[in-house]
Design an enzyme around this catalytic site. Structure first.
Site, PDB file in Angstrom:
ATOM      1  N   GLU A 184     -16.233  22.778  82.354  1.00 33.81           N
ATOM      2  CA  GLU A 184     -15.605  23.326  83.563  1.00 33.81           C
ATOM      3  C   GLU A 184     -15.423  24.826  83.478  1.00 33.81           C
ATOM      4  O   GLU A 184     -15.696  25.558  84.440  1.00 33.81           O
ATOM      5  CB  GLU A 184     -14.239  22.652  83.807  1.00 33.81           C
ATOM      6  CG  GLU A 184     -13.557  23.160  85.061  1.00 33.81           C
ATOM      7  CD  GLU A 184     -12.110  22.748  85.182  1.00 33.81           C
ATOM      8  OE1 GLU A 184     -11.318  23.555  85.710  1.00 33.81           O
ATOM      9  OE2 GLU A 184     -11.763  21.621  84.751  1.00 33.81           O
ATOM     10  N   CYS A 288      -4.733  21.467  88.234  1.00 31.18           N
ATOM     11  CA  CYS A 288      -5.006  20.231  88.972  1.00 31.18           C
ATOM     12  C   CYS A 288      -3.715  19.452  89.187  1.00 31.18           C
ATOM     13  O   CYS A 288      -2.913  19.281  88.267  1.00 31.18           O
ATOM     14  CB  CYS A 288      -6.020  19.417  88.166  1.00 31.18           C
ATOM     15  SG  CYS A 288      -6.074  17.675  88.555  1.00 31.18           S
ATOM     16  N   SER A 318      -9.808  17.495  77.737  1.00 33.60           N
ATOM     17  CA  SER A 318      -8.801  18.552  77.679  1.00 33.60           C
ATOM     18  C   SER A 318      -7.444  18.078  78.173  1.00 33.60           C
ATOM     19  O   SER A 318      -6.420  18.300  77.518  1.00 33.60           O
ATOM     20  CB  SER A 318      -9.276  19.751  78.510  1.00 33.60           C
ATOM     21  OG  SER A 318      -8.281  20.743  78.564  1.00 33.60           O
ATOM     22  N   SER A 382      -9.184  10.794  82.738  1.00 33.65           N
ATOM     23  CA  SER A 382     -10.531  10.244  82.610  1.00 33.65           C
ATOM     24  C   SER A 382     -10.558   8.891  81.906  1.00 33.65           C
ATOM     25  O   SER A 382     -11.638   8.399  81.572  1.00 33.65           O
ATOM     26  CB  SER A 382     -11.431  11.239  81.855  1.00 33.65           C
ATOM     27  OG  SER A 382     -10.855  11.585  80.611  1.00 33.65           O
TER      28      SER A 382
END
Length: 409
Positions: A184, A288, A318, A382
């Protein structure tokens, strides 16, 4: 871009067709959902059987952006059943999810640098862009090859891109809080160079990095030393004398919010010390929302007594790593890939985020015997629920509780 490349460029493919997504939803649910996790959520996030209590954070696991990326990848295979489908790197940082895509015949392309496999792409091929996005040279290449493109880039990541593009247009250098080698951050850095490629960026990871930059801004650091220290984290042609004149802070969306805010404060203070005001400093909150929700939920869970914390997820994730950092400040915390890491009551295999290696630890004094035990579980954005369920089942199994007992509990 050449005229031939422009002609070969295809628009993004819309694979979210109602009849396809209905099938995808069923397939994704079969692979990743969990009745046990939902059961515990319905019990206010806590389940006790005998002397064993498992407590789940209020927010954990897949976020919307990850769910969308997975849905689009599954849909791509259904829309293009006979085509070669490629993925730039990994769709997300979770081995189980990426394994499922490999089983579907989706081939991973290198993401750190392009090789001959990109030259071999054809107009009949499909390329999936992962949730992290991809650097602009990669995007240009697959479009030049004329491939169908299924772009799963997270909306929060694209917000950061808009911000750093704006910085570049205004002649402002982007200071990016992130990991220089992360997909990213690499994608964001490429956008920070702007449409003309002349914009600049500096990537910093730690507060020590920040202090070093601030010392340079205050005139306390040698230029050659600065360039050597950040050689792998700056834009081509970066000149700190010129490109730290006006700065704007952005970040990898999965960083620890409190740390990003502290970086912002320190950089601003250095700019004010040098310039007398903050006119040459800009900032924009680009953490986020799902990352922050998971961090907040863990802080809330840590207000209650627990004996240990399990954080489930991919070791290269992360946002999951930051959950581990938070947990370690309060109680024994173990970063595990999946339930197989819980070898026995006497052995937990887990990832040491400080030494960056998987190790084995013993906490038998906490798990052995009949004494009451409370185990907290959380997971990064995730991590699918089926892996969390497997972890819950393994914890209870090691404590002598069967799946059948859980079902009726």
């Amino acid at each position: 871009m050449s005229d031939a490349a422009e002609k070969s460029k295809r628009p993004r493919v819309n694979v979210r067709r109602p009849e396809v997504m209905e099938l995808v939803a069923a397939e994704v649910a079969r692979h990743y959902q969990s009745s046990i996790v939902e059961k515990i959520r319905n019990h206010s996030g806590e389940l006790t059987v005998g002397t064993t209590t498992v407590r789940l954070a209020q927010q954990f696991g897949f976020c919307y952006g990850v769910e969308r990326a997975i849905d689009l990848a599954y849909a791509a295979r259904r829309v293009f059943p006979e085509s070669r489908i490629f993925l730039i790197g990994e769709i997300i940082h979770n081995p189980e999810v990426n394994r499922q895509l490999v089983d579907m015949g989706i081939v991973s392309l290198p993401w750190q640098e392009m090789n001959g496999s990109y030259d071999d792409l054809t107009a009949d091929d499909v390329v999936i862009v992962p949730a992290f996005g991809a650097p602009t040279p990669f995007m240009d290449k697959i479009e030049q090859q004329g491939c169908y493109v299924v772009d799963t880039t997270c909306g929060d990541v694209m917000k950061v891109w808009r911000r750093v593009r704006g910085y570049a247009k205004e002649g402002v250098t982007s200071i990016i809080h992130g990991k220089a080698g992360h997909e990213e951050t690499r994608a964001t850095a490429s956008r920070a160079q702007g449409e003309n490629g002349l914009g600049h960026y500096l990537i910093i990871l730690t507060l020590a990095d920040t202090d070093y930059v601030c010392d340079y801004i205050r005139g306390k650091v040698d230029k050659a030393a600065f360039l050597a220290k950040f050689a792998d984290a700056i834009s081509p042609g970066f000149d700190p004398d010129q490109h730290l004149t006006r700065v704007g802070v952005a970040n990898q969306t999965t960083m620890l919010k409190s740390e990003t805010e502290e970086i912002q404060r320190r950089v601003r203070d250095a700019m004010v010390t040098r310039d007398g005001d903050a006119a040459n400093f800009q900032v924009f909150d680009t953490i986020c929302g799902a990352t922050q929700e998971r961090q907040d939920a863990l802080f809330q869970m840590l207000d209650k007594q627990m004996d240990l914390l399990l954080v489930v997820g991919g070791y290269n994730s992360s946002n999951t790593t930051h959950l581990v950092e938070i947990g370690e400040e309060h109680l024994p915390t173990f970063f595990i890939r999946d339930a197989s890491c819980l070898r026995s009551l006497e052995e937990i295999v887990h990832y040491d985020i400080h030494h960056k290696e998987e190790i084995s630890s013993s906490y038998s004094q906490l798990l052995l015997g009949d004494q009451p035990v409370t185990i907290g579980i959380t997971a990064g954005a995730s991590c699918p629920n089926n892996l969390i369920e497997d972890t819950i089942l393994k914890v209870f199994e090691l404590r002598g509780v069967s799946r059948e007992q859980l079902v009726v509990a």
